[in-house]
Motif scaffolding. Structure first.
Motif, short mmCIF file in Angstrom:
data_model
loop_
_atom_site.label_atom_id
_atom_site.label_comp_id
_atom_site.label_asym_id
_atom_site.label_seq_id
_atom_site.Cartn_x
_atom_site.Cartn_y
_atom_site.Cartn_z
N ILE A 1 28.03 49.14 1.74
CA ILE A 1 29.38 49.54 1.34
C ILE A 1 29.78 50.83 2.04
CG2 ILE A 1 30.81 50.35 -0.60
CD1 ILE A 1 29.21 48.42 -2.39
N ASP B 1 31.28 40.05 -2.41
CA ASP B 1 31.77 40.46 -3.73
C ASP B 1 31.61 41.95 -3.92
OD1 ASP B 1 32.56 37.93 -4.59
OD2 ASP B 1 30.63 37.48 -5.54
N ALA B 2 30.47 42.50 -3.50
CA ALA B 2 30.21 43.93 -3.68
C ALA B 2 31.23 44.77 -2.93
CB ALA B 2 28.80 44.27 -3.23
N ILE C 1 34.36 43.94 -2.04
CA ILE C 1 35.69 43.83 -2.64
C ILE C 1 35.72 44.49 -4.01
CG2 ILE C 1 37.43 42.18 -3.45
CD1 ILE C 1 36.41 40.30 -1.19
N ASP C 2 34.67 44.33 -4.79
CA ASP C 2 34.61 44.97 -6.11
C ASP C 2 34.57 46.50 -5.99
OD1 ASP C 2 34.64 42.46 -7.22
OD2 ASP C 2 32.49 42.41 -7.67
N ALA C 3 34.10 47.00 -4.83
CA ALA C 3 34.07 48.44 -4.60
C ALA C 3 35.42 48.98 -4.13
CB ALA C 3 33.00 48.79 -3.57
N GLY C 4 36.40 48.09 -3.99
CA GLY C 4 37.75 48.52 -3.65
C GLY C 4 38.10 48.43 -2.18
N HIS D 1 34.73 30.64 -1.03
CA HIS D 1 34.50 31.90 -1.74
C HIS D 1 35.31 33.03 -1.10
CE1 HIS D 1 32.11 35.69 -2.28
NE2 HIS D 1 32.26 35.33 -3.53
N ARG E 1 38.47 35.15 -2.73
CA ARG E 1 38.42 36.61 -2.86
C ARG E 1 39.51 37.30 -2.06
NH1 ARG E 1 34.66 39.33 -5.85
NH2 ARG E 1 36.52 40.62 -5.88
N CYS F 1 40.20 37.16 1.34
CA CYS F 1 39.94 37.60 2.70
C CYS F 1 41.00 37.07 3.66
CB CYS F 1 38.56 37.14 3.15
SG CYS F 1 37.21 37.98 2.30
#
Length: 299
Positions: free
Chosen positions: A29, A64-65, A67-70, A94, A98, A100
């Motif tokens: 990230i 996911d990590a 995108i979930d981190a902003g 997927h 999300r 993309c």
């Protein structure tokens, strides 16, 4: 005209690993944040990401990590290629869900000598399995590694049958004639060379930028070159990024990129690669850093 395609310099993001072999999510990230801050886009799970040494679940969890981190999915072009249509569709669905901007898809790379009809059928099946009009598919032409070239005939059929879905291609052939012909023949296609060394030649012909391994370590100058290739600093920028590229690609690329990050950030964990790859030997690493220093490179 396609109006929702990507433009710029994209990094096939190198994947850091923990000592137990799992992906290092936090370091991943942080690297992606830095790339975005330097003006680059993200193409995680490409060749230099060691994607084909990772499971589908690992790739989806890392996406996911991010995108979930902003981090913005609108600047992400994850690699979703696989040898089976169900797995390529799973990864791609997927990414679409999300948000993309697109997916970068290798051809099925185990069987060789595939006919154009067979390759077309593979992509058509994947698109049908995803069944989502939001899909933006970028083909990935890298015949030296995949062993499966994507012919102009296949591109023409996909553009005809899936307009607005098949929107681009990364050309990693290194073949200038092929690249130039695609730019001339398919002006509606978002074409990304795999090296920044082509930027000054291809931007005037309509190329959208590049998807290049060395964006991982040189994102700012390469990103500026994409937009300033025809400006007063264009030639200087091109010469500078070419030199860094030449030094890096003279070694095993993934190991070299990770060595530069490890040394530049003071984070030895960056040197870890997954088998069957190995890191640079100490003497090779020393020579790499010496050449980069002589070229005036700083991370």
């Amino acid at each position: 005209m396609v109006n929702d395609v990507l433009t710029g310099a994209f990094a096939p993001v190198v994947t850091p690993f923990l000592s137990d072999g799992r992906p290092d999510v936090d370091r991943f990230i942080a690297h992606c944040r830095w790339l975005l801050a330097q003006g680059a886009g993200l193409a995680p799970f490409g060749t230099n990401s060691e994607a084909n040494s990772m499971s589908a679940l690992e790739r989806m969890a890392l996406l996911d990590a991010l995108i979930d981190a902003g981090l913005p999915p609108a600047r992400m072009l994850p690699g979703t290629g696989a040898c089976s249509a169900p797995e390529a569709a799973q990864l791609s669905r997927h990414a679409v869900q999300r948000g993309c901007a697109g997916v970068l898809m290798l051809p099925p790379f185990f069987y060789k000598g595939i006919s154009d009809d067979g390759l077309y059928a593979f992509y058509a099946e994947v698109i049908a399995r995803i069944a989502d009009p939001r899909l933006r598919l970028y083909l990935y032409h890298i015949p030296a590694l995949s062993g499966v070239p994507i012919s102009h005939g296949v591109i023409e059929r996909l553009l005809r049958d899936f307009p607005g879905i098949v929107v681009g291609i990364k050309d990693s052939s290194g073949d200038w004639d092929n690249l130039r012909t695609m730019l001339e023949r398919f002006p509606e296609l978002a074409i990304f060379p795999a090296s920044e060394s082509f930027i000054s030649r291809t931007r005037p012909l309509g190329a959208r930028g590049c998807i290049s391994a060395t964006v991982n370590i040189n994102p700012g100058p390469i990103s500026r070159l994409v937009t300033q290739w025809d400006g007063p600093e264009g030639q200087v920028l091109q010469a500078g990024v070419d030199r860094v590229r030449q030094i890096a690609q003279a070694r095993p690329m993934i190991a070299a990129l990770k060595e530069v990050l490890a040394e530049g950030l003071g984070e030895p964990g960056w040197r870890r690669v997954r088998a069957p790859l190995v890191g640079l030997a100490p003497e090779a690493a020393q020579a790499l850093h010496a050449e980069l220093a002589e070229a005036g490179f700083k991370l």
